[in-house]
Design a protein around this motif. Structure first.
Motif, PDB file in Angstrom:
ATOM      1  N   GLU A 280     126.181  59.067  49.083  1.00 18.99           N
ATOM      2  CA  GLU A 280     127.494  59.540  49.326  1.00 18.99           C
ATOM      3  C   GLU A 280     128.423  60.036  48.154  1.00 18.99           C
TER       4      GLU A 280
ATOM      5  N   MET B 111     125.623  72.641  52.543  1.00 15.61           N
ATOM      6  CA  MET B 111     125.313  71.552  51.807  1.00 15.61           C
ATOM      7  C   MET B 111     123.461  71.759  51.974  1.00 15.61           C
TER       8      MET B 111
ATOM      9  N   ASP C 171     122.145  59.058  53.099  1.00 17.02           N
ATOM     10  CA  ASP C 171     122.722  59.892  52.148  1.00 17.02           C
ATOM     11  C   ASP C 171     123.281  58.906  51.124  1.00 17.02           C
TER      12      ASP C 171
ATOM     13  N   ALA D 124     126.487  63.134  47.274  1.00 18.80           N
ATOM     14  CA  ALA D 124     126.837  64.153  48.215  1.00 18.80           C
ATOM     15  C   ALA D 124     128.239  64.766  47.885  1.00 18.80           C
TER      16      ALA D 124
ATOM     17  N   TYR E 187     121.377  70.971  50.017  1.00 12.88           N
ATOM     18  CA  TYR E 187     120.446  69.939  49.494  1.00 12.88           C
ATOM     19  C   TYR E 187     121.046  68.533  49.749  1.00 12.88           C
ATOM     20  N   ARG E 188     120.293  67.331  50.158  1.00 10.47           N
ATOM     21  CA  ARG E 188     120.922  66.123  50.424  1.00 10.47           C
ATOM     22  C   ARG E 188     119.935  65.215  49.658  1.00 10.47           C
TER      23      ARG E 188
ATOM     24  N   THR F 151     117.882  71.422  53.232  1.00 12.96           N
ATOM     25  CA  THR F 151     118.211  71.386  54.375  1.00 12.96           C
ATOM     26  C   THR F 151     118.479  72.985  54.728  1.00 12.96           C
TER      27      THR F 151
ATOM     28  N   ARG G 297     128.884  68.851  47.141  1.00 11.73           N
ATOM     29  CA  ARG G 297     129.832  69.501  47.904  1.00 11.73           C
ATOM     30  C   ARG G 297     130.691  70.005  46.800  1.00 11.73           C
TER      31      ARG G 297
END
Length: 410
Positions: free
Chosen positions: A43, A30, A41, A46, A32-33, A25, A50
């Motif tokens: 979660e 952030m 996503d 993520a 990378y997703r 991204t 994060r």
């Protein structure tokens, strides 16, 4: 139903589709997703990524951790197990599965090199179709850390599917280590494979001369000359800007990969000569701005040089040589050259290489492989040239034989 009552999973027929992806991204918070097959996503991943970003992990580290999570979630999706319901049996199956599967092929032209054990020129192992032991060990560490994070947050399973080894559950690793002894390569995780110790390989001088002669531009010669004289990592040197090069003092400024510390590294005079020749060609294309990147592509529209482009430069130069040296081998070569200089203290080499521990720098005191091979061959040649002993029949004194056998004369 307990774990022992569950039916064993047939891994030989298991098909794990390559669904989901790790997307880069433009968001600095952030980078990378991790997304599933529908593009949504993931979660739990993520939240973990994060948290890594908040601890100051580099972007490259987040990408590496994200790829390990992607392989784990693909496996869970294939066996239809929710991530927070995974147990030790699922972790064990995943560890067996990743040991035997082939890596995804990026292109159809990529052929299997499983039959070739080592490169004929360099002696280095050829990258095979399977995942390396270090990759699997890194994956085990990441997944254990992922579930530890969710255990502390109260969002994961009660028991970590990737536990520590049985002999290490009582406390942390190396808790009572003697600082005067070297660290042993211990098995930390229960499903962590043993990693063979590797001795860093340096490029012999004659092979380096042939490699340098095969480089096709002033930029490539300047880049390799800086790598082999500063010992900087690939990403550190590629991140330098034009203002970071100081030919008057023979220094170039880089940002260290782990600590993000700004450090000036000494470079050889010929590296700055090749750099100036390259900059004279570059000034007509991008202009002599001091805040611009130092390294640019030379084909089509100029763009900042990336790691993959720099790696491709080295691969093209070795196409006719038949070797498989890497950018990191140039760093090893620089360390070996400095460590084998009797007038350069090992602590100075440690500072240049950016090693935290002196024991890491001491690895470069190990004789290079080519020097060991040459020494052993010379040993065999000396033994071959040694004159053969003359066969002499044993002679006995007559008096001794007479005393032994009781005869007057023989």
């Amino acid at each position: 139903m307990t774990v022992s009552e569950q039916r064993p999973r047939d891994l030989s027929t298991l098909s794990v589709p390559l669904v989901g992806a790790l997307l880069e991204t433009e968001d600095p918070f952030m980078p990378y997703r991790l997304v599933d097959a529908c593009g949504a996503d993931v979660e739990p991943a993520a939240e973990y990524l994060r948290d890594l970003r908040a601890t100051g992990c580099a972007v490259s580290t987040q990408r590496s951790y994200g790829m390990d999570l992607l392989r784990w979630f693909r496996f869970l999706w294939a066996v239809d197990v929710p991530w927070n319901r995974a147990d030790r049996r699922d972790a064990a199956d995943f560890s067996c599965w990743i040991l035997h599967i082939d890596k995804p092929r990026r292109s159809k032209s990529r052929t299997s090199s499983a039959l070739q054990a080592a490169n004929a020129v360099t002696g280095k192992p050829v990258v095979g179709p399977k995942y390396a032991a270090r990759t699997i060990a890194h994956s085990e560490t990441v997944l254990r850390s992922f579930y530890d994070f969710h255990q502390e947050a109260g969002t994961g399973p009660i028991l970590n599917p990737f536990p520590l080894a049985r002999q290490r559950r009582a406390g942390r690793v190396h808790a009572h280590h003697n600082p005067m002894e070297q660290f042993r390569n211990e098995q930390v995780g229960l499903f962590r494979p043993k990693i063979p110790q590797r001795v860093p390989r340096c490029i012999p001088d004659d092979q380096f001369d042939r490699l340098f002669a095969a480089l096709g531009s002033h930029r490539n010669r300047a880049l390799v000359a800086f790598y082999v004289s500063t010992g900087a990592r690939a990403s550190e040197l590629l991140g330098a800007r034009r203002r970071d090069a100081d030919p008057g003092r023979g220094l170039i400024t880089v940002v260290r990969k782990g600590t993000r510390e700004v450090q000036q590294l000494p470079a050889s005079p010929d590296a700055f000569v090749w750099l100036r020749l390259y900059q004279q060609q570059l000034d007509t294309v991008v202009g002599p701005r001091w805040d611009q990147p130092l390294w640019w592509t030379t084909r089509r529209t100029p763009r900042p040089l990336t790691y993959h482009a720099a790696r491709a430069v080295l691969v093209r130069a070795q196409a006719e040589l038949g070797s498989n040296w890497t950018l990191h081998d140039l760093r090893h070569t620089a360390a070996y050259r400095m460590a084998r200089d009797p007038q350069m203290p090992l602590t100075d080499v440690q500072w240049v290489m950016g090693h935290v521990r002196l024991s890491t720098t001491q690895l470069y005191l190990t004789p290079p492989v080519d020097a060991v091979v040459a020494g052993v061959l010379a040993h065999h040649a000396r033994r071959q040239a040694r004159p053969a002993p003359t066969a002499v029949a044993p002679q006995y004194q007559a008096e001794s034989l007479a005393d032994l056998f009781g005869q007057a004369t023989l």
